[in-house]
Design an enzyme around this catalytic site. Sequence first.
Site, PDB file in Angstrom:
ATOM      1  N   ASP A 104      63.502  37.650  37.843  1.00 57.26           N
ATOM      2  CA  ASP A 104      64.300  38.562  37.020  1.00 57.26           C
ATOM      3  C   ASP A 104      63.616  38.887  35.695  1.00 57.26           C
ATOM      4  OD1 ASP A 104      65.973  38.103  39.096  1.00 57.26           O
ATOM      5  OD2 ASP A 104      67.507  37.030  37.954  1.00 57.26           O
ATOM      6  N   ARG A 118      67.506  44.693  37.111  1.00 57.75           N
ATOM      7  CA  ARG A 118      66.618  44.911  38.256  1.00 57.75           C
ATOM      8  C   ARG A 118      67.412  44.887  39.566  1.00 57.75           C
ATOM      9  NH1 ARG A 118      68.689  41.480  40.715  1.00 57.75           N
ATOM     10  NH2 ARG A 118      68.440  39.230  40.615  1.00 57.75           N
ATOM     11  N   ASP A 121      61.970  33.201  45.502  1.00 54.49           N
ATOM     12  CA  ASP A 121      61.158  33.009  44.276  1.00 54.49           C
ATOM     13  C   ASP A 121      61.004  31.532  43.911  1.00 54.49           C
ATOM     14  OD1 ASP A 121      63.802  32.910  43.342  1.00 54.49           O
ATOM     15  OD2 ASP A 121      63.423  34.135  41.556  1.00 54.49           O
ATOM     16  N   GLY A 165      77.156  40.370  35.440  1.00 47.68           N
ATOM     17  CA  GLY A 165      77.556  39.469  36.516  1.00 47.68           C
ATOM     18  C   GLY A 165      77.563  40.156  37.874  1.00 47.68           C
ATOM     19  N   SER A 221      71.045  41.283  37.314  1.00 50.76           N
ATOM     20  CA  SER A 221      70.363  40.569  36.248  1.00 50.76           C
ATOM     21  C   SER A 221      70.548  41.139  34.844  1.00 50.76           C
ATOM     22  CB  SER A 221      68.881  40.412  36.573  1.00 50.76           C
ATOM     23  OG  SER A 221      68.473  39.173  36.058  1.00 50.76           O
ATOM     24  N   SER A 222      71.794  41.283  34.472  1.00 51.99           N
ATOM     25  CA  SER A 222      72.066  41.609  33.065  1.00 51.99           C
ATOM     26  C   SER A 222      71.565  40.466  32.190  1.00 51.99           C
ATOM     27  CB  SER A 222      73.564  41.838  32.840  1.00 51.99           C
ATOM     28  OG  SER A 222      74.312  40.661  33.032  1.00 51.99           O
ATOM     29  N   GLU A 272      64.870  37.537  49.059  1.00 52.51           N
ATOM     30  CA  GLU A 272      65.963  36.870  48.339  1.00 52.51           C
ATOM     31  C   GLU A 272      65.897  35.366  48.540  1.00 52.51           C
ATOM     32  OE1 GLU A 272      67.555  38.258  45.648  1.00 52.51           O
ATOM     33  OE2 GLU A 272      68.028  39.842  47.078  1.00 52.51           O
ATOM     34  N   GLY A 300      74.831  40.774  39.797  1.00 52.30           N
ATOM     35  CA  GLY A 300      73.668  40.468  40.622  1.00 52.30           C
ATOM     36  C   GLY A 300      72.483  41.392  40.372  1.00 52.30           C
TER      37      GLY A 300
HETATM   38  P1  ADP Z   1      73.817  38.840  36.179  1.00 50.32           P
HETATM   39  O1  ADP Z   1      72.563  38.388  35.535  1.00 50.32           O
HETATM   40  O2  ADP Z   1      73.691  39.008  37.648  1.00 50.32           O
HETATM   41  O3  ADP Z   1      74.394  40.070  35.552  1.00 50.32           O
HETATM   42  P2  ADP Z   1      74.770  36.361  35.089  1.00 50.32           P
HETATM   43  O4  ADP Z   1      76.004  35.580  35.299  1.00 50.32           O
HETATM   44  O5  ADP Z   1      73.461  35.707  35.315  1.00 50.32           O
HETATM   45  O6  ADP Z   1      74.900  37.683  35.976  1.00 50.32           O
HETATM   46  O7  ADP Z   1      74.748  36.928  33.609  1.00 50.32           O
HETATM   47  C1  ADP Z   1      75.884  37.566  33.086  1.00 50.32           C
HETATM   48  C2  ADP Z   1      76.161  37.012  31.707  1.00 50.32           C
HETATM   49  O8  ADP Z   1      75.097  37.388  30.819  1.00 50.32           O
HETATM   50  C3  ADP Z   1      77.414  37.598  31.067  1.00 50.32           C
HETATM   51  O9  ADP Z   1      78.578  36.913  31.471  1.00 50.32           O
HETATM   52  C4  ADP Z   1      77.108  37.395  29.587  1.00 50.32           C
HETATM   53  O10 ADP Z   1      77.358  36.059  29.209  1.00 50.32           O
HETATM   54  C5  ADP Z   1      75.603  37.634  29.530  1.00 50.32           C
HETATM   55  N1  ADP Z   1      75.330  39.035  29.196  1.00 50.32           N
HETATM   56  C6  ADP Z   1      74.815  39.994  29.986  1.00 50.32           C
HETATM   57  N2  ADP Z   1      74.727  41.176  29.348  1.00 50.32           N
HETATM   58  C7  ADP Z   1      75.194  40.969  28.116  1.00 50.32           C
HETATM   59  C8  ADP Z   1      75.363  41.788  26.952  1.00 50.32           C
HETATM   60  N3  ADP Z   1      75.026  43.075  26.939  1.00 50.32           N
HETATM   61  N4  ADP Z   1      75.883  41.219  25.851  1.00 50.32           N
HETATM   62  C9  ADP Z   1      76.210  39.918  25.834  1.00 50.32           C
HETATM   63  N5  ADP Z   1      76.083  39.098  26.876  1.00 50.32           N
HETATM   64  C10 ADP Z   1      75.583  39.602  28.007  1.00 50.32           C
HETATM   65 MG    MG Z   2      71.631  36.499  35.883  1.00 48.79          MG
END
Ligand code: ADP
Ligand code: MG
Length: 395
Positions: A182, A36, A45, A130, A134-135, A42, A132
């Site tokens: 998120d 997202r 939430d 990582g 929200s992976s 910001e 920002g």
């Molecule tokens: P953001 O949410 O902003 O991308 P975060 O630090 O909160 O950053 O989350 C990133 C972490 O989420 C990665 O370092 C990993 O541990 C995990 N992650 C995200 N996407 C994947 C993926 N496709 N496969 C495995 N782990 C993932």
């Molecule tokens: Mg995150």
Amino acid sequence: MASQIRPLGELIDEATTAFEKRFGSKPTIGARAPGRVNLIGEHTDYNDGFVFPMALPMVTVIVGNPTTSGVCRVETLSVSTDEPWYTEFSVDDIKPGKPKWCNYVKGVAAQMPGKLTSFDAVIVSSVPLGGGVSSSASVEVATYTFLEQICAEGADIPLIEKILKCQKAEHVFAGMPCGIMDQFISMMGKEGHALLIDCRSQIGRLVPMSNPDVVVLVTNSNVKHELTGSEYPTRRKQCETAAKVLGVTSLRDATELDLEAKKGEVDKETFCRVRHVITEIKRTDQASAALEMGDYERFGDYMVASHNSLRDDYEVSCKELDQLVEFALEMKDEGVYGSRMTGGGFGGCTVTLLKASAVDKVIKHMDTKYTASGRKATFFVCPPSDGASYLDLPA
Ligand code: ADP
Ligand code: MG
């Protein structure tokens, strides 16, 4: 040039091929959930305020099968660290641990209502990790959406319960005391819409955002300063303490006048932190109304005010984000409405609202100047996209 966003079909093919290689059968169940971008609102939430995100076209995909072994076997194709990409854990003993990436999967598995069925799965993602955007929530929500097809009771609870379970996974298994935004937007996003979320009532309102002449540009600074982990809980704590001083349940209930009246009772830093939260909640409400009316100029002004407040009062920006915002705003005459850092801060992405006709020129300008400063940015043109869904996998 804007980066190509990998098509869903390509992600599914990659995950399916990897699954067959590792587990020797075809996956039959799949889910996708997006990252997202927060347009405005910001660090509001966790203060019961408003946020205004949209779901991205970049998604996490998970494919797999239920098993009877009691052991969950998971592979990711997307972590860039030196952690192993494959791991196993037992359904009877789910604890956070290593590899760290799997904590997001385990955290959700541990939250599933009813008895958890073991599974094999492969994960692949087009969401920058990582950055920002929200992976982490996209992995959680994709995992939930995958698992609810295996564990029937998971599908039967209200959507908000599912969202809260994914949030809890992040709190307990990743140690990140995040707000609800998120997971909420990753679950509930809708194509052609942004979502105004009232984090107090936990109700979202879709706001149409489908003018083809206006575009959202997400720019990854490709820097991540180490501060994020420690600074986020610190800010959260400061807000909680300040709410007590102001005599309110959360900063959502405080006004700038209340803050002024208590000026003598809070230190200067806390004063600035609270000022950000109070003004940002108000801005988000007003900005969403401006967007709804198609007043992009005004929306852009709110974005800039938000950035300045995050930079000066909340102190979560950094040089690279400030530069990217500045470079974008240098193109106001060419069609940039506004720009700001997005996400928790200390690196990650900026979000820019601009005229579609100006995209190439603006990216070129930002790219040239950022490259001259010794860094390389990545640019994504992002239409507002759909929240989580099941995948129909080829038989
Ligand atoms: P953001 O949410 O902003 O991308 P975060 O630090 O909160 O950053 O989350 C990133 C972490 O989420 C990665 O370092 C990993 O541990 C995990 N992650 C995200 N996407 C994947 C993926 N496709 N496969 C495995 N782990 C993932
Ligand atoms: Mg995150």
